[in-house]
Scaffold this motif. Structure first.
Motif, PDB file in Angstrom:
ATOM      1  N   CYS A  18      30.203 -66.628  60.873  1.00 49.83           N
ATOM      2  CA  CYS A  18      31.585 -65.900  60.754  1.00 49.83           C
ATOM      3  C   CYS A  18      31.165 -64.929  61.974  1.00 49.83           C
ATOM      4  O   CYS A  18      32.271 -64.445  62.461  1.00 49.83           O
ATOM      5  N   SER A  36      36.921 -63.629  59.086  1.00 49.65           N
ATOM      6  CA  SER A  36      36.714 -63.232  57.719  1.00 49.65           C
ATOM      7  C   SER A  36      37.071 -64.281  56.857  1.00 49.65           C
ATOM      8  O   SER A  36      36.917 -63.888  55.830  1.00 49.65           O
ATOM      9  N   GLU A  57      29.499 -55.020  60.820  1.00 50.17           N
ATOM     10  CA  GLU A  57      29.865 -54.502  59.292  1.00 50.17           C
ATOM     11  C   GLU A  57      31.500 -54.668  59.480  1.00 50.17           C
ATOM     12  O   GLU A  57      32.249 -54.292  60.237  1.00 50.17           O
ATOM     13  N   GLU A  83      35.391 -64.715  53.052  1.00 55.47           N
ATOM     14  CA  GLU A  83      34.846 -63.502  53.029  1.00 55.47           C
ATOM     15  C   GLU A  83      35.334 -62.603  52.186  1.00 55.47           C
ATOM     16  O   GLU A  83      36.762 -62.308  52.255  1.00 55.47           O
ATOM     17  N   CYS A 122      25.024 -65.522  60.185  1.00 58.94           N
ATOM     18  CA  CYS A 122      26.262 -66.072  59.333  1.00 58.94           C
ATOM     19  C   CYS A 122      27.174 -66.930  60.545  1.00 58.94           C
ATOM     20  O   CYS A 122      27.219 -66.329  61.666  1.00 58.94           O
ATOM     21  N   LYS A 154      26.239 -58.204  58.455  1.00 57.68           N
ATOM     22  CA  LYS A 154      25.894 -59.283  58.914  1.00 57.68           C
ATOM     23  C   LYS A 154      24.875 -58.893  60.096  1.00 57.68           C
ATOM     24  O   LYS A 154      24.925 -58.088  60.700  1.00 57.68           O
ATOM     25  N   TRP A 207      32.757 -55.727  51.224  1.00 59.58           N
ATOM     26  CA  TRP A 207      31.839 -55.114  52.317  1.00 59.58           C
ATOM     27  C   TRP A 207      30.964 -56.140  52.782  1.00 59.58           C
ATOM     28  O   TRP A 207      30.175 -56.948  51.945  1.00 59.58           O
ATOM     29  N   GLN A 208      30.981 -56.421  54.112  1.00 59.45           N
ATOM     30  CA  GLN A 208      29.930 -57.482  54.822  1.00 59.45           C
ATOM     31  C   GLN A 208      28.925 -56.789  55.662  1.00 59.45           C
ATOM     32  O   GLN A 208      29.420 -55.861  56.458  1.00 59.45           O
TER      33      GLN A 208
END
Length: 137
Positions: free
Chosen positions: A82, A106, A133, A109, A80, A115, A112-113
């Motif tokens: 990000c 972020s 995370e 977004e 990503c 990547k 909960w992420q």
């Protein structure tokens, strides 16, 4: 004779002071790079915790070379846009460590992420995969 001994003692102190390399205190998260990671790859998770929407978070990590040969970060791939990794491409000698900077943006977004960031190490056969995370509120 006593004066000569005093001069020699002072000279020995002067030579010994300030000439040895200073140990750098490694505060924060340390990721160990081993011979096994260079051969078969490895994984680790970096947790940013709870972030506000639109927040740009920065973590400084240490890459510690616990391998038997010098290691250098050659490149990285991210799942990503990000996440970004700032690093020095100079080799890290065995027993030494180098700080890298991991940024999570972020913006855009929510929730909960998780990547992925694949770090290619010079001389390594497989990348080190970092899972990044964050929980965006």
């Amino acid at each position: 004779m006593t004066r000569m001994l005093a001069i020699l003692a002072l000279a020995a102190l002067a030579v010994g002071c300030g000439t040895s390399p200073r140990a750098v205190e490694r505060k924060g998260r340390i990721i160990s790079l081993t011979d096994s990671i260079l051969t078969t790859g490895g994984t680790d998770t970096v947790r940013f915790g709870r972030l506000g929407s639109g927040e740009i978070a920065v973590l400084r990590l240490w890459l510690a070379n616990d391998a038997s040969r010098p290691v250098a970060v050659a490149s990285y791939r991210r799942s990503c846009g990000c996440t970004t990794l700032e690093f020095d491409a100079q080799p890290i000698a065995p027993g030494d460590a180098r700080q890298v900077t991991l940024t999570f943006d972020s913006r855009g977004e929510r929730g909960w992420q998780l990547k992925a960031l694949d770090i290619t190490l010079a001389g390594g056969q497989r990348p080190l995969r970092l899972f990044v995370e964050a929980d965006i509120k």
